[in-house]
Design a protein around this motif. Structure first.
Motif, mmCIF file in Angstrom:
data_model
loop_
_atom_site.group_PDB
_atom_site.id
_atom_site.type_symbol
_atom_site.label_atom_id
_atom_site.label_comp_id
_atom_site.label_asym_id
_atom_site.label_seq_id
_atom_site.Cartn_x
_atom_site.Cartn_y
_atom_site.Cartn_z
ATOM 1 N N PRO A 1 0.820 -1.221 0.000
ATOM 2 C CA PRO A 1 0.000 0.000 0.000
ATOM 3 C C PRO A 1 0.852 1.269 0.000
ATOM 4 C CG PRO A 1 -0.731 -1.539 1.695
ATOM 5 C CD PRO A 1 0.565 -2.069 1.159
ATOM 6 N N PRO A 2 0.495 2.248 -0.866
ATOM 7 C CA PRO A 2 1.255 3.506 -0.915
ATOM 8 C C PRO A 2 1.146 4.317 0.373
ATOM 9 C CG PRO A 2 -0.669 3.596 -2.384
ATOM 10 C CD PRO A 2 -0.566 2.189 -1.876
ATOM 11 N N THR A 3 0.202 3.932 1.241
ATOM 12 C CA THR A 3 0.072 4.622 2.531
ATOM 13 C C THR A 3 1.033 4.043 3.573
ATOM 14 O OG1 THR A 3 -1.704 3.059 2.990
ATOM 15 C CG2 THR A 3 -2.357 5.270 2.266
ATOM 16 N N ASP A 4 1.688 2.922 3.226
ATOM 17 C CA ASP A 4 2.562 2.238 4.181
ATOM 18 C C ASP A 4 3.974 2.822 4.093
ATOM 19 O OD1 ASP A 4 4.140 0.478 5.640
ATOM 20 O OD2 ASP A 4 2.910 -1.257 5.097
ATOM 21 N N GLU A 5 4.430 3.398 5.200
ATOM 22 C CA GLU A 5 5.761 4.033 5.221
ATOM 23 C C GLU A 5 6.886 3.034 4.937
ATOM 24 O OE1 GLU A 5 6.920 7.232 5.337
ATOM 25 O OE2 GLU A 5 4.831 7.592 4.879
ATOM 26 N N ALA A 6 6.604 1.753 5.146
ATOM 27 C CA ALA A 6 7.631 0.729 4.894
ATOM 28 C C ALA A 6 8.071 0.743 3.433
ATOM 29 C CB ALA A 6 7.099 -0.655 5.267
ATOM 30 N N TYR A 7 7.186 1.242 2.543
ATOM 31 C CA TYR A 7 7.502 1.184 1.108
ATOM 32 C C TYR A 7 7.923 2.528 0.535
ATOM 33 C CZ TYR A 7 5.280 -3.232 1.925
ATOM 34 O OH TYR A 7 4.967 -4.448 2.457
ATOM 35 N N ARG A 8 8.181 3.521 1.424
ATOM 36 C CA ARG A 8 8.662 4.812 0.921
ATOM 37 C C ARG A 8 10.042 4.633 0.288
ATOM 38 N NH1 ARG A 8 7.336 9.853 1.169
ATOM 39 N NH2 ARG A 8 5.674 9.515 2.682
ATOM 40 N N ASP A 9 10.175 5.118 -0.950
ATOM 41 C CA ASP A 9 11.427 5.011 -1.716
ATOM 42 C C ASP A 9 11.912 3.557 -1.844
ATOM 43 O OD1 ASP A 9 11.581 7.777 -2.217
ATOM 44 O OD2 ASP A 9 12.469 8.113 -0.247
ATOM 45 N N ALA A 10 10.968 2.610 -1.748
ATOM 46 C CA ALA A 10 11.337 1.190 -1.793
ATOM 47 C C ALA A 10 11.952 0.824 -3.134
ATOM 48 C CB ALA A 10 10.103 0.331 -1.543
ATOM 49 N N ASP A 11 12.884 -0.119 -3.089
ATOM 50 C CA ASP A 11 13.475 -0.702 -4.290
ATOM 51 C C ASP A 11 12.431 -1.643 -4.899
ATOM 52 O OD1 ASP A 11 14.849 -2.180 -6.158
ATOM 53 O OD2 ASP A 11 16.487 -2.754 -4.807
ATOM 54 N N SER A 12 11.915 -1.291 -6.082
ATOM 55 C CA SER A 12 10.840 -2.090 -6.691
ATOM 56 C C SER A 12 11.285 -3.509 -7.008
ATOM 57 C CB SER A 12 10.326 -1.404 -7.957
ATOM 58 O OG SER A 12 9.745 -0.156 -7.614
ATOM 59 N N ALA A 13 12.599 -3.723 -7.164
ATOM 60 C CA ALA A 13 13.108 -5.079 -7.397
ATOM 61 C C ALA A 13 12.813 -5.967 -6.185
ATOM 62 C CB ALA A 13 14.605 -5.039 -7.678
ATOM 63 N N LYS A 14 12.825 -5.366 -4.985
ATOM 64 C CA LYS A 14 12.535 -6.154 -3.776
ATOM 65 C C LYS A 14 11.050 -6.490 -3.693
ATOM 66 C CE LYS A 14 16.497 -4.879 -1.078
ATOM 67 N NZ LYS A 14 17.080 -3.646 -0.560
ATOM 68 N N LEU A 15 10.202 -5.558 -4.139
ATOM 69 C CA LEU A 15 8.757 -5.832 -4.153
ATOM 70 C C LEU A 15 8.461 -6.951 -5.160
ATOM 71 C CD1 LEU A 15 7.371 -2.155 -4.104
ATOM 72 C CD2 LEU A 15 8.280 -3.524 -2.217
ATOM 73 N N LEU A 16 9.100 -6.863 -6.329
ATOM 74 C CA LEU A 16 8.943 -7.907 -7.351
ATOM 75 C C LEU A 16 9.401 -9.263 -6.804
ATOM 76 C CD1 LEU A 16 8.485 -8.921 -10.286
ATOM 77 C CD2 LEU A 16 10.822 -8.164 -10.788
#
Ligand code: MG
Length: 157
Positions: A62-77
């Motif tokens: 979720p874009p509201t989750d601070e855990a994913y601020r500036d997250a490396d999208s490779a890690k999400l993938l």
């Protein structure tokens, strides 16, 4: 077999790093996003989730989750690849189209293809990276945005 599609678009802003398909482009502007704004990896992640019937990237990260601020999208993938793998799915092929006016992607396309192959643990010939301009039309044509479409095919025994 299952087919999936994914789409993403981000606005471009001067001074932002330009991540595309896990590769950093040398350019004076880049995508704005809660994460690193990598439209190609976001569209790929959504295509995989779509094919597996497992929701969408906004539900997972979720874009509201601070855990994913500036997250490396490779890690999400990587998280999504692990989840679909645990359901027995493997990727047959990935076909992508990037819509971007500038910079020209002629030199970046082979690098992006190699990076996607690395991230998805696939031979490069299972991956296609295509690029289009918008002929100067609309937000992408004015270099205000970048977008990507991705199709994937999954298979399991
Ligand atoms: Mg996105």
């Amino acid at each position: 077999m299952r087919i999936g599609n994914g789409f993403d678009l981000h606005r471009l802003e001067p001074g932002r790093p330009f991540m595309l398909g896990g590769v950093r482009l040398d350019w004076h502007s880049g995508p704005i996003g809660h994460s690193d704004g990598d439209v190609l990896l976001h569209a790929l992640t959504d295509a995989l989730l779509g094919a597996a019937g497992m929701g969408d990237i906004g539900e997972w990260f979720p874009p509201t989750d601070e855990a994913y601020r500036d997250a490396d999208s490779a890690k999400l993938l990587a998280k999504v690849l692990e989840a679909i793998g645990s359901q027995g799915w493997r990727i047959e092929n990935i076909d992508t189209t990037i819509m971007l006016e500038q910079p020209k992607l002629k030199d970046a396309k082979p690098l992006i293809r190699a990076r996607l192959a690395e991230l998805a643990a696939l031979p490069p010939d299972c991956i296609s990276v295509k690029a289009k301009t918008m002929e100067g039309l609309g937000a992408i044509g004015r270099s205000e945005a970048v977008a990507a479409w991705v199709n994937v095919l999954l298979a399991r025994e």
